[in-house]
Motif scaffolding. Structure first.
Motif, PDB file in Angstrom:
ATOM      1  N   PHE A 113       0.820  -1.210   0.000  1.00  0.00           N
ATOM      2  CA  PHE A 113       0.000   0.000   0.000  1.00  0.00           C
ATOM      3  C   PHE A 113       0.850   1.256   0.000  1.00  0.00           C
ATOM      4  CE2 PHE A 113       0.402   1.783   4.229  1.00  0.00           C
ATOM      5  CZ  PHE A 113       0.908   0.724   4.961  1.00  0.00           C
ATOM      6  N   VAL A 114       0.265   2.294  -0.522  1.00  0.00           N
ATOM      7  CA  VAL A 114       0.879   3.610  -0.529  1.00  0.00           C
ATOM      8  C   VAL A 114      -0.205   4.548  -0.034  1.00  0.00           C
ATOM      9  CG1 VAL A 114       1.899   5.411  -1.964  1.00  0.00           C
ATOM     10  CG2 VAL A 114       2.220   3.010  -2.585  1.00  0.00           C
ATOM     11  N   ALA A 115       0.100   5.340   0.997  1.00  0.00           N
ATOM     12  CA  ALA A 115      -0.916   6.258   1.517  1.00  0.00           C
ATOM     13  C   ALA A 115      -0.465   7.696   1.282  1.00  0.00           C
ATOM     14  CB  ALA A 115      -1.140   5.997   2.994  1.00  0.00           C
ATOM     15  N   PHE A 116      -1.329   8.474   0.665  1.00  0.00           N
ATOM     16  CA  PHE A 116      -1.017   9.881   0.391  1.00  0.00           C
ATOM     17  C   PHE A 116      -1.261  10.744   1.620  1.00  0.00           C
ATOM     18  CE2 PHE A 116      -1.948   9.802  -4.485  1.00  0.00           C
ATOM     19  CZ  PHE A 116      -0.851   8.992  -4.660  1.00  0.00           C
ATOM     20  N   SER A 117      -0.571  11.873   1.643  1.00  0.00           N
ATOM     21  CA  SER A 117      -0.711  12.795   2.769  1.00  0.00           C
ATOM     22  C   SER A 117      -2.046  13.531   2.721  1.00  0.00           C
ATOM     23  CB  SER A 117       0.428  13.804   2.751  1.00  0.00           C
ATOM     24  OG  SER A 117       0.380  14.565   1.557  1.00  0.00           O
ATOM     25  N   ARG A 118      -2.672  13.574   1.532  1.00  0.00           N
ATOM     26  CA  ARG A 118      -4.016  14.159   1.388  1.00  0.00           C
ATOM     27  C   ARG A 118      -4.590  13.646   0.080  1.00  0.00           C
ATOM     28  NH1 ARG A 118      -3.837  17.849  -2.748  1.00  0.00           N
ATOM     29  NH2 ARG A 118      -1.918  19.020  -3.065  1.00  0.00           N
ATOM     30  N   ASN A 119      -5.753  14.104  -0.294  1.00  0.00           N
ATOM     31  CA  ASN A 119      -6.359  13.685  -1.553  1.00  0.00           C
ATOM     32  C   ASN A 119      -5.667  14.393  -2.723  1.00  0.00           C
ATOM     33  OD1 ASN A 119      -9.084  14.427  -3.533  1.00  0.00           O
ATOM     34  ND2 ASN A 119      -8.485  12.328  -3.165  1.00  0.00           N
ATOM     35  N   PHE A 120      -5.038  13.605  -3.597  1.00  0.00           N
ATOM     36  CA  PHE A 120      -4.356  14.189  -4.754  1.00  0.00           C
ATOM     37  C   PHE A 120      -5.074  13.862  -6.061  1.00  0.00           C
ATOM     38  CE2 PHE A 120      -0.881  14.513  -1.741  1.00  0.00           C
ATOM     39  CZ  PHE A 120      -0.246  15.685  -2.118  1.00  0.00           C
ATOM     40  N   GLY A 121      -6.124  13.080  -5.999  1.00  0.00           N
ATOM     41  CA  GLY A 121      -6.872  12.746  -7.210  1.00  0.00           C
ATOM     42  C   GLY A 121      -6.485  11.386  -7.771  1.00  0.00           C
ATOM     43  N   LYS A 122      -7.401  10.822  -8.571  1.00  0.00           N
ATOM     44  CA  LYS A 122      -7.195   9.474  -9.080  1.00  0.00           C
ATOM     45  C   LYS A 122      -5.975   9.377  -9.996  1.00  0.00           C
ATOM     46  CE  LYS A 122      -9.316   5.615 -11.415  1.00  0.00           C
ATOM     47  NZ  LYS A 122     -10.271   5.125 -12.408  1.00  0.00           N
ATOM     48  N   GLU A 123      -5.718  10.434 -10.760  1.00  0.00           N
ATOM     49  CA  GLU A 123      -4.557  10.404 -11.660  1.00  0.00           C
ATOM     50  C   GLU A 123      -3.277  10.198 -10.861  1.00  0.00           C
ATOM     51  OE1 GLU A 123      -4.278  10.363 -14.860  1.00  0.00           O
ATOM     52  OE2 GLU A 123      -6.367  10.663 -15.371  1.00  0.00           O
ATOM     53  N   ALA A 124      -3.136  10.935  -9.768  1.00  0.00           N
ATOM     54  CA  ALA A 124      -1.952  10.810  -8.923  1.00  0.00           C
ATOM     55  C   ALA A 124      -1.905   9.414  -8.295  1.00  0.00           C
ATOM     56  CB  ALA A 124      -1.960  11.884  -7.843  1.00  0.00           C
ATOM     57  N   ALA A 125      -3.086   8.924  -7.881  1.00  0.00           N
ATOM     58  CA  ALA A 125      -3.133   7.608  -7.239  1.00  0.00           C
ATOM     59  C   ALA A 125      -2.696   6.519  -8.230  1.00  0.00           C
ATOM     60  CB  ALA A 125      -4.546   7.332  -6.722  1.00  0.00           C
ATOM     61  N   MET A 126      -3.147   6.628  -9.472  1.00  0.00           N
ATOM     62  CA  MET A 126      -2.741   5.632 -10.468  1.00  0.00           C
ATOM     63  C   MET A 126      -1.240   5.705 -10.734  1.00  0.00           C
ATOM     64  SD  MET A 126      -5.721   5.338 -13.288  1.00  0.00           S
ATOM     65  CE  MET A 126      -5.675   7.031 -13.797  1.00  0.00           C
ATOM     66  N   LEU A 127      -0.730   6.936 -10.784  1.00  0.00           N
ATOM     67  CA  LEU A 127       0.702   7.109 -11.012  1.00  0.00           C
ATOM     68  C   LEU A 127       1.503   6.449  -9.894  1.00  0.00           C
ATOM     69  CD1 LEU A 127       3.009   8.504 -12.629  1.00  0.00           C
ATOM     70  CD2 LEU A 127       2.694  10.476 -11.140  1.00  0.00           C
ATOM     71  N   ALA A 128       1.091   6.690  -8.657  1.00  0.00           N
ATOM     72  CA  ALA A 128       1.792   6.092  -7.519  1.00  0.00           C
ATOM     73  C   ALA A 128       1.728   4.574  -7.597  1.00  0.00           C
ATOM     74  CB  ALA A 128       1.170   6.581  -6.212  1.00  0.00           C
ATOM     75  N   GLY A 129       0.536   4.065  -7.945  1.00  0.00           N
ATOM     76  CA  GLY A 129       0.367   2.617  -8.054  1.00  0.00           C
ATOM     77  C   GLY A 129       1.257   2.023  -9.134  1.00  0.00           C
ATOM     78  N   LEU A 130       1.341   2.690 -10.262  1.00  0.00           N
ATOM     79  CA  LEU A 130       2.184   2.187 -11.351  1.00  0.00           C
ATOM     80  C   LEU A 130       3.657   2.219 -10.951  1.00  0.00           C
ATOM     81  CD1 LEU A 130       0.537   3.711 -14.573  1.00  0.00           C
ATOM     82  CD2 LEU A 130       0.416   1.365 -13.739  1.00  0.00           C
TER      83      LEU A 130
END
Ligand code: UDP
Ligand code: MG
Length: 311
Positions: A65-82
């Motif tokens: 898992f990767v947890a963001f410090s706040r909501n950055f949006g789905k695009e950012a979440a997909m980037l982190a996941g990739l």
């Protein structure tokens, strides 16, 4: 060391469904591959999603898992996941079970046959008619303006091969419009269809406004064709006004001065004012994009993760 498959799941306030998503993904995937990983990205949820993901990670060693410090949006979440995914193939899937996990084994099978991208396309049955119409119109306009091909019903649910993932990650732009990026990289693609599914629980994070903004992002993210449009439109208006002035001059020469003309004036001023403002906005958007790109800010900040960075 590298798993055969990584599944990236962006989650924003998905407490109601995240555990079910883990169970059904595991059920589908464990049948077809033994070495896989599930990468949950918590995009600043405020409803306890992260705690649930932590529990999953403690119970299941395949959960990253990767947890963001706040909501950055789905695009950012997909980037982190990739970025976090190590798999030879990577599937991106929504947490709300609107993307049927049953499709993953088929995607993998097609990938093994040599496809770099296996794209899932949904039908729009059960969608609000207004949203369907808006989407249809949008894709029509979009495909004229943009030089990558976008297809209605195709979203982020897809399998990417390792080289496709690396290609997407090499595109470092700040304003990310993944649908377009996936199309831009190319490679061997195949589309499979699935029936529309309603959310298993919780609410969609999209509002009308965020959809509209997403749409505008799509149009402006790829090229400067909207600016080109303003040149054409400007040219047409100039030509039309020259013809009009010519016609007026001839009329004055033949019949003398005529006073009325109030409506024409108002129409011309208002119409041109509108066009100018619209394209000032378009130019402004591009400048705004340059502004964000030059800042070189990270796409997201990570507060916690069980995957080694760097992010
Ligand atoms: N999502 C996210 N960050 C956001 C909004 C959404 O990671 O800021 C995730 C969400 O948890 C879900 C996926 O993106 O897994 C799709 O979101 P949603 O279901 O709200 O969109 P829709 O299905 O209505 O297009
Ligand atoms: Mg959804």
């Amino acid at each position: 060391m590298k798993p055969a498959l990584s599944v990236v799941v962006p989650c924003h306030n998905e407490a109601e469904v995240v555990t079910a998503a883990h169970a059904s993904l595991t059920g589908e995937i464990a049948e077809v591959v033994d070495d896989y990983e599930l990468v949950f990205v918590d995009d600043g949820s405020t409803d306890g999603t992260l705690e649930l993901i932590r529990v999953l990670a403690a119970e299941d060693e395949r959960v990253r898992f990767v947890a963001f410090s706040r909501n950055f949006g789905k695009e950012a979440a997909m980037l982190a996941g990739l970025r976090a995914a190590n798999g030879e193939a990577v599937v991106i899937i929504d947490a709300d079970l609107q993307h049927p996990p049953e499709l993953v084994p088929r995607m993998l099978e097609l990938h093994r046959k040599g496809f770099d991208q296996v794209v899932a396309r949904r039908t729009r049955t059960g969608d609000k008619p207004t949203r369907t119409l808006a989407a249809k119109t949008y894709y029509k306009v979009m495909n004229r303006l943009v030089d990558v091909k976008l297809v209605d019903g195709v979203g982020d649910f897809r399998l990417l091969s390792r080289r496709a993932v690396d290609a997407v990650l090499a595109l470092g732009e700040y304003n990310r419009f993944s649908k377009g990026l996936f199309s831009w990289i190319g490679y061997e693609q195949i589309t499979i269809e699935y029936d529309n599914v309603q959310r298993a629980g919780g609410d969609s994070s999209w509002t009308f406004r965020s959809l509209l903004n997403y749409g505008i992002d799509g149009v402006l993210s790829f090229n400067n064709r909207p600016l080109r449009l303003s040149i054409y439109l400007g040219g047409i208006v100039i030509l039309a006004s020259m013809l009009y002035v010519l016609w007026l001059t001839i009329r004055v020469a033949l019949f003398g001065v005529e006073m009325p003309g109030y409506v024409t004036l108002v129409a011309a001023v208002a119409g041109l004012g509108g066009i100018q403002l619209l394209f000032l906005g378009v130019i402004g958007e591009y400048i705004g994009r340059i502004y964000y790109e030059t800042k070189r800010r990270p796409h997201f900040l990570v507060k916690d993760s069980n995957v080694p960075g760097p992010w």
